[in-house]
Motif scaffolding. Structure first.
Motif, PDB file in Angstrom:
ATOM      1  N   LYS A  87      14.337  52.409  29.630  1.00  0.00           N
ATOM      2  CA  LYS A  87      14.243  50.966  29.362  1.00  0.00           C
ATOM      3  C   LYS A  87      15.403  50.447  28.514  1.00  0.00           C
ATOM      4  O   LYS A  87      16.010  49.423  28.860  1.00  0.00           O
ATOM      5  N   PRO A  88      15.760  51.115  27.399  1.00  0.00           N
ATOM      6  CA  PRO A  88      16.910  50.616  26.629  1.00  0.00           C
ATOM      7  C   PRO A  88      18.214  50.635  27.428  1.00  0.00           C
ATOM      8  O   PRO A  88      19.041  49.733  27.282  1.00  0.00           O
ATOM      9  N   LEU A  89      18.376  51.629  28.282  1.00  0.00           N
ATOM     10  CA  LEU A  89      19.586  51.684  29.110  1.00  0.00           C
ATOM     11  C   LEU A  89      19.592  50.568  30.145  1.00  0.00           C
ATOM     12  O   LEU A  89      20.648  50.010  30.457  1.00  0.00           O
ATOM     13  N   CYS A  90      18.423  50.230  30.671  1.00  0.00           N
ATOM     14  CA  CYS A  90      18.332  49.096  31.604  1.00  0.00           C
ATOM     15  C   CYS A  90      18.722  47.802  30.900  1.00  0.00           C
ATOM     16  O   CYS A  90      19.413  46.957  31.487  1.00  0.00           O
ATOM     17  N   LEU A  91      18.302  47.638  29.662  1.00  0.00           N
ATOM     18  CA  LEU A  91      18.671  46.444  28.891  1.00  0.00           C
ATOM     19  C   LEU A  91      20.177  46.396  28.704  1.00  0.00           C
ATOM     20  O   LEU A  91      20.801  45.351  28.878  1.00  0.00           O
ATOM     21  N   MET A 142      25.321  43.678  30.870  1.00  0.00           N
ATOM     22  CA  MET A 142      26.635  43.743  31.506  1.00  0.00           C
ATOM     23  C   MET A 142      26.631  43.198  32.932  1.00  0.00           C
ATOM     24  O   MET A 142      27.613  42.608  33.372  1.00  0.00           O
ATOM     25  N   LEU A 143      25.524  43.411  33.645  1.00  0.00           N
ATOM     26  CA  LEU A 143      25.497  43.072  35.071  1.00  0.00           C
ATOM     27  C   LEU A 143      24.844  41.733  35.368  1.00  0.00           C
ATOM     28  O   LEU A 143      25.095  41.141  36.410  1.00  0.00           O
ATOM     29  N   ALA A 170      20.624  46.547  37.305  1.00  0.00           N
ATOM     30  CA  ALA A 170      20.599  47.378  36.107  1.00  0.00           C
ATOM     31  C   ALA A 170      19.701  48.596  36.307  1.00  0.00           C
ATOM     32  O   ALA A 170      20.086  49.723  35.992  1.00  0.00           O
ATOM     33  N   GLN A 171      18.512  48.375  36.856  1.00  0.00           N
ATOM     34  CA  GLN A 171      17.579  49.479  37.084  1.00  0.00           C
ATOM     35  C   GLN A 171      18.149  50.481  38.083  1.00  0.00           C
ATOM     36  O   GLN A 171      18.063  51.693  37.875  1.00  0.00           O
ATOM     37  N   ASP A 172      18.725  49.976  39.155  1.00  0.00           N
ATOM     38  CA  ASP A 172      19.337  50.864  40.154  1.00  0.00           C
ATOM     39  C   ASP A 172      20.471  51.675  39.539  1.00  0.00           C
ATOM     40  O   ASP A 172      20.578  52.881  39.759  1.00  0.00           O
ATOM     41  N   LEU A 195      24.302  58.861  26.801  1.00  0.00           N
ATOM     42  CA  LEU A 195      23.698  58.116  27.914  1.00  0.00           C
ATOM     43  C   LEU A 195      24.188  56.669  27.944  1.00  0.00           C
ATOM     44  O   LEU A 195      24.495  56.138  29.018  1.00  0.00           O
ATOM     45  N   TYR A 196      24.278  56.027  26.773  1.00  0.00           N
ATOM     46  CA  TYR A 196      24.792  54.658  26.726  1.00  0.00           C
ATOM     47  C   TYR A 196      26.232  54.614  27.235  1.00  0.00           C
ATOM     48  O   TYR A 196      26.619  53.694  27.960  1.00  0.00           O
TER      49      TYR A 196
END
Length: 141
Positions: free
Chosen positions: A30-34, A39-40, A46-48, A74-75
């Motif tokens: 979830k934080p990575l999707c945010l 950015m996108l 983002a999820q993809d 990961l970030y």
């Protein structure tokens, strides 16, 4: 869990424990999707992208390259993948225009947007807030 716990789980992952990989996916998805969304400009993209990033890290065993912070690694990977995706898209489809004030937007709408952004930032843990602010500083400086 803190970064010490992450390093212990990373050690398990490096020994082939798939549950360790699942732990990182569940913790950071979830934080990575945010991050990717900022950015996108599209949550679907983002999820993809985050899912593909996790797959790439798994297939290429990039988790062996982690030295300090699993979250930071990961970030960084998501950031790089976002930049790569944005470089392949036409400029008008980057999502950046969603963050720029529109000439006909009135002051109350801008104030409401500002409140929403500040509220979202208030809810972030200190480490993630620092990363988000750094990303904003880099993007708009």
């Amino acid at each position: 869990m803190n970064s010490i716990d992450d390093m212990a789980v990373l050690s398990e992952l490096k020994q082939g424990n798939i549950k360790a990989y699942q732990y990182f996916f569940l913790k950071y998805y979830k934080p990575l999707c945010l991050k990717a969304f900022t950015m996108l400009g599209s949550m679907k993209k983002a999820q993809d992208l985050v899912q593909h990033t996790f797959i790439r890290i798994w297939e290429q065993k990039l988790y062996h390259d982690v030295q300090q912070s699993v979250g930071g690694f990961l970030y960084q990977q998501v950031h790089i993948d976002c930049l790569n995706l944005l470089s392949r898209e036409p400029k008008h489809k980057t999502g950046d225009e969603n963050y720029l004030p529109r000439p006909n937007e009135n002051a109350s709408e801008q104030q409401e947007l500002r409140k929403q952004v500040l509220s979202a930032l208030d809810g972030l843990p200190a480490e993630k807030l620092k990363l988000a602010l750094e990303d904003i500083r880099i993007r708009y400086s």
